[in-house]
Motif scaffolding. Structure first.
Motif, PDB file in Angstrom:
ATOM      1  N   ASN A 131       0.450 -11.330  12.579  1.00  0.00           N
ATOM      2  CA  ASN A 131      -0.487 -10.588  11.731  1.00  0.00           C
ATOM      3  C   ASN A 131      -0.186  -9.083  11.758  1.00  0.00           C
ATOM      4  O   ASN A 131      -0.239  -8.403  10.724  1.00  0.00           O
ATOM      5  N   ILE A 132       0.126  -8.596  12.968  1.00  0.00           N
ATOM      6  CA  ILE A 132       0.475  -7.171  13.095  1.00  0.00           C
ATOM      7  C   ILE A 132       1.764  -6.877  12.330  1.00  0.00           C
ATOM      8  O   ILE A 132       1.874  -5.865  11.628  1.00  0.00           O
ATOM      9  N   LEU A 133       2.751  -7.793  12.462  1.00  0.00           N
ATOM     10  CA  LEU A 133       4.011  -7.628  11.734  1.00  0.00           C
ATOM     11  C   LEU A 133       3.782  -7.592  10.227  1.00  0.00           C
ATOM     12  O   LEU A 133       4.363  -6.777   9.510  1.00  0.00           O
ATOM     13  N   SER A 134       2.920  -8.476   9.755  1.00  0.00           N
ATOM     14  CA  SER A 134       2.620  -8.527   8.320  1.00  0.00           C
ATOM     15  C   SER A 134       1.979  -7.228   7.847  1.00  0.00           C
ATOM     16  O   SER A 134       2.333  -6.686   6.790  1.00  0.00           O
ATOM     17  N   LYS A 135       1.061  -6.712   8.652  1.00  0.00           N
ATOM     18  CA  LYS A 135       0.379  -5.474   8.294  1.00  0.00           C
ATOM     19  C   LYS A 135       1.346  -4.297   8.294  1.00  0.00           C
ATOM     20  O   LYS A 135       1.345  -3.467   7.373  1.00  0.00           O
ATOM     21  N   LYS A 136       2.194  -4.222   9.333  1.00  0.00           N
ATOM     22  CA  LYS A 136       3.167  -3.135   9.412  1.00  0.00           C
ATOM     23  C   LYS A 136       4.170  -3.202   8.263  1.00  0.00           C
ATOM     24  O   LYS A 136       4.539  -2.176   7.674  1.00  0.00           O
ATOM     25  N   ALA A 137       4.620  -4.407   7.944  1.00  0.00           N
ATOM     26  CA  ALA A 137       5.580  -4.577   6.850  1.00  0.00           C
ATOM     27  C   ALA A 137       4.952  -4.197   5.508  1.00  0.00           C
ATOM     28  O   ALA A 137       5.598  -3.583   4.649  1.00  0.00           O
ATOM     29  N   GLY A 138       3.669  -4.562   5.343  1.00  0.00           N
ATOM     30  CA  GLY A 138       2.966  -4.189   4.113  1.00  0.00           C
ATOM     31  C   GLY A 138       2.840  -2.684   3.961  1.00  0.00           C
ATOM     32  O   GLY A 138       3.029  -2.132   2.867  1.00  0.00           O
ATOM     33  N   SER A 139       2.522  -2.006   5.078  1.00  0.00           N
ATOM     34  CA  SER A 139       2.415  -0.537   5.045  1.00  0.00           C
ATOM     35  C   SER A 139       3.757   0.099   4.731  1.00  0.00           C
ATOM     36  O   SER A 139       3.831   1.078   3.976  1.00  0.00           O
ATOM     37  N   LEU A 140       4.818  -0.462   5.298  1.00  0.00           N
ATOM     38  CA  LEU A 140       6.157   0.070   5.044  1.00  0.00           C
ATOM     39  C   LEU A 140       6.550  -0.111   3.581  1.00  0.00           C
ATOM     40  O   LEU A 140       7.117   0.789   2.953  1.00  0.00           O
ATOM     41  N   LYS A 141       6.227  -1.278   3.033  1.00  0.00           N
ATOM     42  CA  LYS A 141       6.519  -1.525   1.614  1.00  0.00           C
ATOM     43  C   LYS A 141       5.738  -0.565   0.721  1.00  0.00           C
ATOM     44  O   LYS A 141       6.264  -0.037  -0.264  1.00  0.00           O
ATOM     45  N   GLN A 142       4.470  -0.333   1.071  1.00  0.00           N
ATOM     46  CA  GLN A 142       3.649   0.592   0.287  1.00  0.00           C
ATOM     47  C   GLN A 142       4.246   1.998   0.308  1.00  0.00           C
ATOM     48  O   GLN A 142       4.315   2.678  -0.717  1.00  0.00           O
ATOM     49  N   LEU A 143       4.697   2.424   1.487  1.00  0.00           N
ATOM     50  CA  LEU A 143       5.303   3.744   1.604  1.00  0.00           C
ATOM     51  C   LEU A 143       6.539   3.843   0.721  1.00  0.00           C
ATOM     52  O   LEU A 143       6.710   4.817  -0.029  1.00  0.00           O
ATOM     53  N   ILE A 144       7.413   2.844   0.790  1.00  0.00           N
ATOM     54  CA  ILE A 144       8.645   2.867  -0.003  1.00  0.00           C
ATOM     55  C   ILE A 144       8.326   2.842  -1.495  1.00  0.00           C
ATOM     56  O   ILE A 144       8.932   3.573  -2.295  1.00  0.00           O
ATOM     57  N   ASP A 145       7.341   2.031  -1.885  1.00  0.00           N
ATOM     58  CA  ASP A 145       6.935   1.970  -3.301  1.00  0.00           C
ATOM     59  C   ASP A 145       6.445   3.336  -3.784  1.00  0.00           C
ATOM     60  O   ASP A 145       6.789   3.772  -4.891  1.00  0.00           O
ATOM     61  N   GLU A 146       5.659   4.012  -2.953  1.00  0.00           N
ATOM     62  CA  GLU A 146       5.109   5.297  -3.369  1.00  0.00           C
ATOM     63  C   GLU A 146       6.177   6.388  -3.390  1.00  0.00           C
ATOM     64  O   GLU A 146       6.107   7.311  -4.202  1.00  0.00           O
ATOM     65  N   ILE A 147       7.160   6.274  -2.502  1.00  0.00           N
ATOM     66  CA  ILE A 147       8.279   7.219  -2.550  1.00  0.00           C
ATOM     67  C   ILE A 147       9.022   7.079  -3.876  1.00  0.00           C
ATOM     68  O   ILE A 147       9.360   8.074  -4.532  1.00  0.00           O
ATOM     69  N   PHE A 148       9.273   5.845  -4.282  1.00  0.00           N
ATOM     70  CA  PHE A 148       9.947   5.606  -5.558  1.00  0.00           C
ATOM     71  C   PHE A 148       9.090   6.086  -6.728  1.00  0.00           C
ATOM     72  O   PHE A 148       9.604   6.677  -7.690  1.00  0.00           O
ATOM     73  N   ASP A 149       7.795   5.842  -6.649  1.00  0.00           N
ATOM     74  CA  ASP A 149       6.903   6.294  -7.725  1.00  0.00           C
ATOM     75  C   ASP A 149       6.916   7.816  -7.850  1.00  0.00           C
ATOM     76  O   ASP A 149       6.951   8.363  -8.955  1.00  0.00           O
ATOM     77  N   MET A 150       6.878   8.505  -6.685  1.00  0.00           N
ATOM     78  CA  MET A 150       6.897   9.964  -6.709  1.00  0.00           C
ATOM     79  C   MET A 150       8.205  10.483  -7.280  1.00  0.00           C
ATOM     80  O   MET A 150       8.234  11.456  -8.045  1.00  0.00           O
ATOM     81  N   ALA A 151       9.312   9.826  -6.915  1.00  0.00           N
ATOM     82  CA  ALA A 151      10.620  10.227  -7.435  1.00  0.00           C
ATOM     83  C   ALA A 151      10.683  10.028  -8.955  1.00  0.00           C
ATOM     84  O   ALA A 151      11.225  10.867  -9.681  1.00  0.00           O
ATOM     85  N   LYS A 152      10.105   8.924  -9.438  1.00  0.00           N
ATOM     86  CA  LYS A 152      10.086   8.673 -10.877  1.00  0.00           C
ATOM     87  C   LYS A 152       9.219   9.690 -11.608  1.00  0.00           C
ATOM     88  O   LYS A 152       9.557  10.129 -12.713  1.00  0.00           O
ATOM     89  N   LEU A 153       8.107  10.078 -10.987  1.00  0.00           N
ATOM     90  CA  LEU A 153       7.254  11.100 -11.605  1.00  0.00           C
ATOM     91  C   LEU A 153       7.975  12.440 -11.680  1.00  0.00           C
ATOM     92  O   LEU A 153       7.899  13.143 -12.690  1.00  0.00           O
ATOM     93  N   ASP A 154       8.702  12.779 -10.614  1.00  0.00           N
ATOM     94  CA  ASP A 154       9.455  14.037 -10.615  1.00  0.00           C
ATOM     95  C   ASP A 154      10.521  14.032 -11.697  1.00  0.00           C
ATOM     96  O   ASP A 154      10.793  15.063 -12.319  1.00  0.00           O
ATOM     97  N   ALA A 155      11.144  12.882 -11.909  1.00  0.00           N
ATOM     98  CA  ALA A 155      12.211  12.772 -12.911  1.00  0.00           C
ATOM     99  C   ALA A 155      11.665  12.457 -14.298  1.00  0.00           C
ATOM    100  O   ALA A 155      12.425  12.308 -15.246  1.00  0.00           O
TER     101      ALA A 155
END
Length: 345
Positions: A155-179
């Motif tokens: 359960n902890i692994l799932s939560k940590k992996a979900g948070s990591l995916k969210q971070l990566i998704d938002e990094i990509f979103d921010m990069a797309k907004l900048d571009a």
């Protein structure tokens, strides 16, 4: 050299040459008058040559100053000298140097911000990734002694992996907004309905945390012309922030206010709030305040930065006000739809 004086000298030179031509043609008044015209011609020609030389010197000086500017000395400025044509060029060059200075300063700030952002992103990725690797190694080494403990690790692994995916998704979103690569498909939308739909996602979390919902939305339609996905994302990010960092106040307020030219959505809570010194920074990427309740202290650090960028793309404004443990409000505006002029703003 003054433009009018230059024209006057050239005109006078032309008149003298014309006079000499006619004197030679008709062979009249050879003596003193003709000599005077020659002296006048020589004088004017000498003055024009001197002025031309001074102009050349000034152009060389301008070239030297411009080269200094191109090499990074943006404090260089050219001086005006009561010459209409040159002064126009000088003013334009000085404006250009000022713009280059602004671009240079902005570039330096952007580079510093980029380094800080990369450092923060590296830290925020490394932290959950290290934790994930640790739990995986623990499972591989059979450190968990029971099925319940193994399930807890998973359960902890799932939560940590979900948070990591969210971070990566938002990094990509921010990069797309900048571009400017995120397409904005403007639609005729009912903002009140979008708010109600967005709230549904958080009802279960509010119930678990015993957060009471105070909602004030007009019963009538509140029409705007905006991008549905980005509008939903803005509302979701702000509500998520309020629940994450204001849930101790056990109240979430949603208030849609109708103004003459716009709608304003206020999302507030009565949690620990944001220190006054942090208010101006909460929409910056990866900003971390020691007591800040923004997503920068525990989340991806990009939630409110993305919300701000999307609000601006939808022709609105975003702001925050906070009195700790009394009321912290995140608000944004969207122009009202006007069928006569698309936006009534």
């Amino acid at each position: 050299m003054n433009h009018d004086k230059y024209i006057l000298l050239i005109t006078f030179q032309f008149i003298v040459i014309t006079g000499l031509f006619f004197l030679d043609m008709y062979d009249h008044a050879i003596g003193l008058f003709k000599g005077s015209l020659f002296i006048s011609l020589l004088t004017v020609t000498f003055i024009v040559l001197i002025k031309g030389f001074l102009t050349r010197v000034r152009l060389k000086h301008m070239t030297v100053e411009l080269r200094r500017a191109t090499k990074g000395n943006f404090k260089t400025r050219l001086l005006a000298k009561d010459d209409y044509l040159f002064d126009e060029v000088v003013f334009s060059i000085n404006e250009l140097i000022e713009e280059l200075e602004k671009v240079h300063v902005q570039s330096a700030k952007s580079q510093t911000a980029r380094k800080s952002l990369l450092s923060s992103i590296s830290h925020d990725i490394r932290t959950p990734l290290t934790s994930i690797i640790g739990y995986i190694d623990a499972l591989k080494d059979d450190i968990a002694t029971s099925e319940d403990e193994k399930q807890e690790y998973l359960n902890i692994l799932s939560k940590k992996a979900g948070s990591l995916k969210q971070l990566i998704d938002e990094i990509f979103d921010m990069a797309k907004l900048d571009a400017d690569e995120i397409p904005m498909k403007e639609e005729f939308l009912d903002l009140a309905e979008i708010i109600r739909e967005s709230l549904i996602e958080f009802l279960h979390e509010m119930k678990n945390n015993r957060v009471e919902l105070h909602i004030s939305i007009p019963e009538k339609n509140c029409f705007v012309m905006a991008d549905r996905l980005s509008l939903t994302r803005i509302i979701r990010n702000i509500i998520k922030n309020a629940l994450e960092y204001g849930k101790d106040g056990q109240i979430l307020g949603i208030e849609l206010i109708e103004k003459m030219n716009e709608y304003q959505l206020h999302i507030w809570d009565q949690g620990p709030g944001i220190p006054k010194e942090d208010l101006e920074f909460v929409f910056e990427r990866m900003y971390r305040g020691d007591q800040s309740r923004t997503p920068f202290s525990a989340g991806s650090g990009l939630g409110l930065a993305i919300a701000k960028a999307l609000v601006e793309k939808n022709h609105g404004e975003i702001w925050v006000e906070s009195i700790p443990w009394e009321k912290t409000t995140f608000g944004f505006s969207i122009p009202r739809y006007n069928h006569m002029n698309r936006f009534k703003k």
